[in-house]
Design a protein around this motif. Structure first.
Motif, PDB file in Angstrom:
ATOM      1  N   SER A  65      42.998  35.157  49.907  1.00 10.34           N
ATOM      2  CA  SER A  65      44.123  35.443  49.018  1.00 10.34           C
ATOM      3  C   SER A  65      43.620  36.089  47.728  1.00 10.34           C
ATOM      4  CB  SER A  65      44.874  34.155  48.689  1.00 10.34           C
ATOM      5  OG  SER A  65      44.040  33.276  47.951  1.00 10.34           O
ATOM      6  N   ASN A  66      44.556  36.636  46.961  1.00 12.28           N
ATOM      7  CA  ASN A  66      44.173  37.233  45.674  1.00 12.28           C
ATOM      8  C   ASN A  66      43.534  36.198  44.753  1.00 12.28           C
ATOM      9  OD1 ASN A  66      44.969  39.860  46.211  1.00 12.28           O
ATOM     10  ND2 ASN A  66      47.072  39.531  45.501  1.00 12.28           N
ATOM     11  N   ALA A  67      44.035  34.975  44.799  1.00 12.64           N
ATOM     12  CA  ALA A  67      43.462  33.919  43.958  1.00 12.64           C
ATOM     13  C   ALA A  67      42.023  33.625  44.370  1.00 12.64           C
ATOM     14  CB  ALA A  67      44.313  32.653  44.060  1.00 12.64           C
ATOM     15  N   GLU A  68      41.758  33.563  45.677  1.00 12.35           N
ATOM     16  CA  GLU A  68      40.392  33.307  46.158  1.00 12.35           C
ATOM     17  C   GLU A  68      39.469  34.455  45.789  1.00 12.35           C
ATOM     18  OE1 GLU A  68      41.128  30.555  50.123  1.00 12.35           O
ATOM     19  OE2 GLU A  68      41.432  32.719  50.262  1.00 12.35           O
ATOM     20  N   ILE A  69      39.963  35.681  45.910  1.00 10.91           N
ATOM     21  CA  ILE A  69      39.144  36.841  45.527  1.00 10.91           C
ATOM     22  C   ILE A  69      38.829  36.797  44.035  1.00 10.91           C
ATOM     23  CG2 ILE A  69      39.157  39.356  45.307  1.00 10.91           C
ATOM     24  CD1 ILE A  69      40.805  39.471  47.860  1.00 10.91           C
TER      25      ILE A  69
ATOM     26  N   VAL B 291      43.207  40.225  33.031  1.00 13.98           N
ATOM     27  CA  VAL B 291      43.540  39.877  34.419  1.00 13.98           C
ATOM     28  C   VAL B 291      44.818  40.604  34.845  1.00 13.98           C
ATOM     29  CG1 VAL B 291      44.184  37.999  35.965  1.00 13.98           C
ATOM     30  CG2 VAL B 291      42.370  37.648  34.277  1.00 13.98           C
ATOM     31  N   TRP B 292      45.812  40.626  33.972  1.00 13.32           N
ATOM     32  CA  TRP B 292      47.067  41.322  34.279  1.00 13.32           C
ATOM     33  C   TRP B 292      46.822  42.813  34.503  1.00 13.32           C
ATOM     34  CZ3 TRP B 292      51.435  42.766  30.409  1.00 13.32           C
ATOM     35  CH2 TRP B 292      52.582  43.154  31.126  1.00 13.32           C
ATOM     36  N   PHE B 293      46.005  43.427  33.630  1.00 14.49           N
ATOM     37  CA  PHE B 293      45.736  44.855  33.756  1.00 14.49           C
ATOM     38  C   PHE B 293      45.037  45.187  35.076  1.00 14.49           C
ATOM     39  CE2 PHE B 293      45.554  45.725  28.888  1.00 14.49           C
ATOM     40  CZ  PHE B 293      46.930  45.529  28.828  1.00 14.49           C
ATOM     41  N   VAL B 294      44.101  44.326  35.489  1.00 11.40           N
ATOM     42  CA  VAL B 294      43.356  44.598  36.721  1.00 11.40           C
ATOM     43  C   VAL B 294      44.266  44.528  37.939  1.00 11.40           C
ATOM     44  CG1 VAL B 294      41.559  43.677  38.247  1.00 11.40           C
ATOM     45  CG2 VAL B 294      41.108  43.946  35.810  1.00 11.40           C
ATOM     46  N   TYR B 295      45.206  43.593  37.925  1.00  3.23           N
ATOM     47  CA  TYR B 295      46.094  43.438  39.072  1.00  3.23           C
ATOM     48  C   TYR B 295      47.371  44.260  38.946  1.00  3.23           C
ATOM     49  CZ  TYR B 295      43.205  39.762  41.018  1.00  3.23           C
ATOM     50  OH  TYR B 295      42.159  39.071  41.575  1.00  3.23           O
ATOM     51  N   SER B 296      47.594  44.895  37.793  1.00  3.68           N
ATOM     52  CA  SER B 296      48.774  45.733  37.605  1.00  3.68           C
ATOM     53  C   SER B 296      48.378  47.001  36.852  1.00  3.68           C
ATOM     54  CB  SER B 296      49.861  44.977  36.830  1.00  3.68           C
ATOM     55  OG  SER B 296      50.961  45.822  36.564  1.00  3.68           O
ATOM     56  N   PRO B 297      47.984  48.045  37.564  1.00  8.52           N
ATOM     57  CA  PRO B 297      47.618  49.307  36.898  1.00  8.52           C
ATOM     58  C   PRO B 297      48.733  49.862  36.017  1.00  8.52           C
ATOM     59  CG  PRO B 297      46.949  49.325  39.208  1.00  8.52           C
ATOM     60  CD  PRO B 297      47.795  48.104  39.014  1.00  8.52           C
TER      61      PRO B 297
ATOM     62  N   PRO C  23      32.544  46.386  45.651  1.00  9.32           N
ATOM     63  CA  PRO C  23      33.552  46.781  46.649  1.00  9.32           C
ATOM     64  C   PRO C  23      33.277  46.185  48.028  1.00  9.32           C
ATOM     65  CG  PRO C  23      32.867  48.679  45.344  1.00  9.32           C
ATOM     66  CD  PRO C  23      31.948  47.557  44.996  1.00  9.32           C
ATOM     67  N   ALA C  24      32.001  46.059  48.380  1.00  8.25           N
ATOM     68  CA  ALA C  24      31.663  45.465  49.678  1.00  8.25           C
ATOM     69  C   ALA C  24      32.120  44.014  49.748  1.00  8.25           C
ATOM     70  CB  ALA C  24      30.165  45.561  49.923  1.00  8.25           C
ATOM     71  N   MET C  25      31.925  43.271  48.633  1.00  2.47           N
ATOM     72  CA  MET C  25      32.370  41.878  48.612  1.00  2.47           C
ATOM     73  C   MET C  25      33.891  41.784  48.680  1.00  2.47           C
ATOM     74  SD  MET C  25      29.910  39.695  48.637  1.00  2.47           S
ATOM     75  CE  MET C  25      30.823  38.268  48.070  1.00  2.47           C
ATOM     76  N   LEU C  26      34.571  42.693  47.995  1.00  2.00           N
ATOM     77  CA  LEU C  26      36.032  42.687  48.038  1.00  2.00           C
ATOM     78  C   LEU C  26      36.538  42.981  49.447  1.00  2.00           C
ATOM     79  CD1 LEU C  26      36.795  44.593  44.694  1.00  2.00           C
ATOM     80  CD2 LEU C  26      37.006  42.142  45.112  1.00  2.00           C
ATOM     81  N   ASP C  27      35.908  43.974  50.101  1.00  2.00           N
ATOM     82  CA  ASP C  27      36.306  44.298  51.474  1.00  2.00           C
ATOM     83  C   ASP C  27      36.047  43.121  52.412  1.00  2.00           C
ATOM     84  OD1 ASP C  27      37.107  46.794  50.682  1.00  2.00           O
ATOM     85  OD2 ASP C  27      35.226  47.786  51.224  1.00  2.00           O
ATOM     86  N   LEU C  28      34.909  42.457  52.223  1.00  2.00           N
ATOM     87  CA  LEU C  28      34.593  41.310  53.067  1.00  2.00           C
ATOM     88  C   LEU C  28      35.614  40.195  52.884  1.00  2.00           C
ATOM     89  CD1 LEU C  28      32.722  39.783  54.997  1.00  2.00           C
ATOM     90  CD2 LEU C  28      31.368  39.079  52.985  1.00  2.00           C
ATOM     91  N   MET C  29      35.996  39.919  51.635  1.00  2.00           N
ATOM     92  CA  MET C  29      36.984  38.868  51.390  1.00  2.00           C
ATOM     93  C   MET C  29      38.329  39.229  52.013  1.00  2.00           C
ATOM     94  SD  MET C  29      35.494  36.399  49.726  1.00  2.00           S
ATOM     95  CE  MET C  29      36.774  35.470  48.886  1.00  2.00           C
ATOM     96  N   ARG C  30      38.701  40.501  51.959  1.00  2.00           N
ATOM     97  CA  ARG C  30      39.973  40.910  52.577  1.00  2.00           C
ATOM     98  C   ARG C  30      39.905  40.789  54.093  1.00  2.00           C
ATOM     99  NH1 ARG C  30      39.361  45.247  48.587  1.00  2.00           N
ATOM    100  NH2 ARG C  30      40.678  44.751  46.780  1.00  2.00           N
ATOM    101  N   VAL C  31      38.751  41.147  54.688  1.00  2.00           N
ATOM    102  CA  VAL C  31      38.587  40.993  56.136  1.00  2.00           C
ATOM    103  C   VAL C  31      38.718  39.538  56.538  1.00  2.00           C
ATOM    104  CG1 VAL C  31      36.894  41.166  58.020  1.00  2.00           C
ATOM    105  CG2 VAL C  31      37.221  43.082  56.444  1.00  2.00           C
TER     106      VAL C  31
END
Length: 281
Positions: free
Chosen positions: A187-191, A108-114, A175-183
């Protein structure tokens, strides 16, 4: 006459219902056996071939005991096998839980912190490249000869497959789901909870099934280094004393333990994961 038929029909149906329920229950119980029948037959065939080879070539017991001799070892050493199974099970289970928990948190840390991924992922690869048999004596020197080095070894051997798969799984979210959630201003927690984590579950459970069997191997290898209990220690003792039936019985117990843990994870997977990669959308 019609009234008579109507009065008899409910009675007949009521009498058939228990039989139908019994038949359905029997089908549910027999279905798993039928699914695994090819494997069961293959294992039975291998055991029969083993017995025939030992008989035909008069193989000495200290080299390769027959299945009958191994069964006798189970009967004669049941208490010893059970007393050594429990420590190995405890070590493997604790290593499995701790190693996979650390792997999931790091993923989880790696995904949110490249940046963290670029810094620490190579270190995980380096640790994975060190042979477990070489790490065991180092850990004994560092943390003593108790249960701690066994748990650490079981955890380390479970860690890397879960880390790799979990990172890949979290990154596999649509990616489409991620874009939809951002639109939708999620929050990052909800995503994470609604998109990334569900997408990662098939990858995670694929790794957990590998880790479940590997944790047993890690615990046994750790027990080879200066331990007086556990299946690993019993394997060493039986080998040095040429007690081949007990050695084979211990190996069978270790393999059965790994298989049971594998199927426990598989059962949990069926309850949790409702889709597989490539079967959605």
């Amino acid at each position: 006459m019609t009234d008579t038929l109507h009065s008899v029909a409910p009675t007949a149906r009521a009498g058939m219902e228990p039989a139908v329920r019994r038949a359905l229950r029997a089908n549910r119980l027999l279905a798993p056996v039928a699914d695994h029948m090819p494997a069961i037959l293959a294992i039975a065939g291998c055991v029969m071939l083993w017995q025939l080879v030992v008989w035909a070539f008069s193989v000495p017991t200290f080299m390769a005991p027959s299945p009958i001799a191994v069964l006798s070892a189970f009967r004669e050493n049941g208490v010893i096998l059970w007393n050594n199974l429990l420590p190995t099970l405890l070590e493997a289970a604790m290593g499995f839980v701790s190693g996979n928990l650390v792997a999931i948190l790091l993923a989880v840390w790696f995904v949110y912190s490249p940046l963290a991924e670029r810094a620490f992922y190579p270190i995980a690869v380096i640790i994975k490249s060190i042979p477990i048999i070489a790490l065991a004596p180092i850990l004994v020197l560092l943390v003593g000869n108790g249960i701690a080095p066994k748990i650490i070894i079981a955890g380390l051997i479970s860690f890397f497959p879960t880390l790799v798969n979990m990172v890949q799984g979290l990154k596999s979210a649509s990616p489409a789901m991620l874009d939809l959630m951002r639109v939708l201003s999620a929050s990052n927690a909800e995503i994470f909870w609604k998109v990334r984590l569900p997408a990662s579950l098939p990858f995670l459970f694929a790794a957990l099934k590998i880790a479940a069997t590997s944790s047993v191997m890690g615990a046994i290898v750790a027990e080879w280094i200066g331990s007086s209990y556990g299946l690993g220690a019993l394997i060493i003792e039986a080998t040095y004393n040429f007690r081949s039936p007990l050695l084979y019985a211990t190996v069978v117990i270790a393999a059965a333990l790994a298989v049971i843990l594998f199927f426990v994870v598989a059962i949990v997977e069926k309850k949790v994961v409702r889709w597989k990669p490539g079967n959605h959308g």
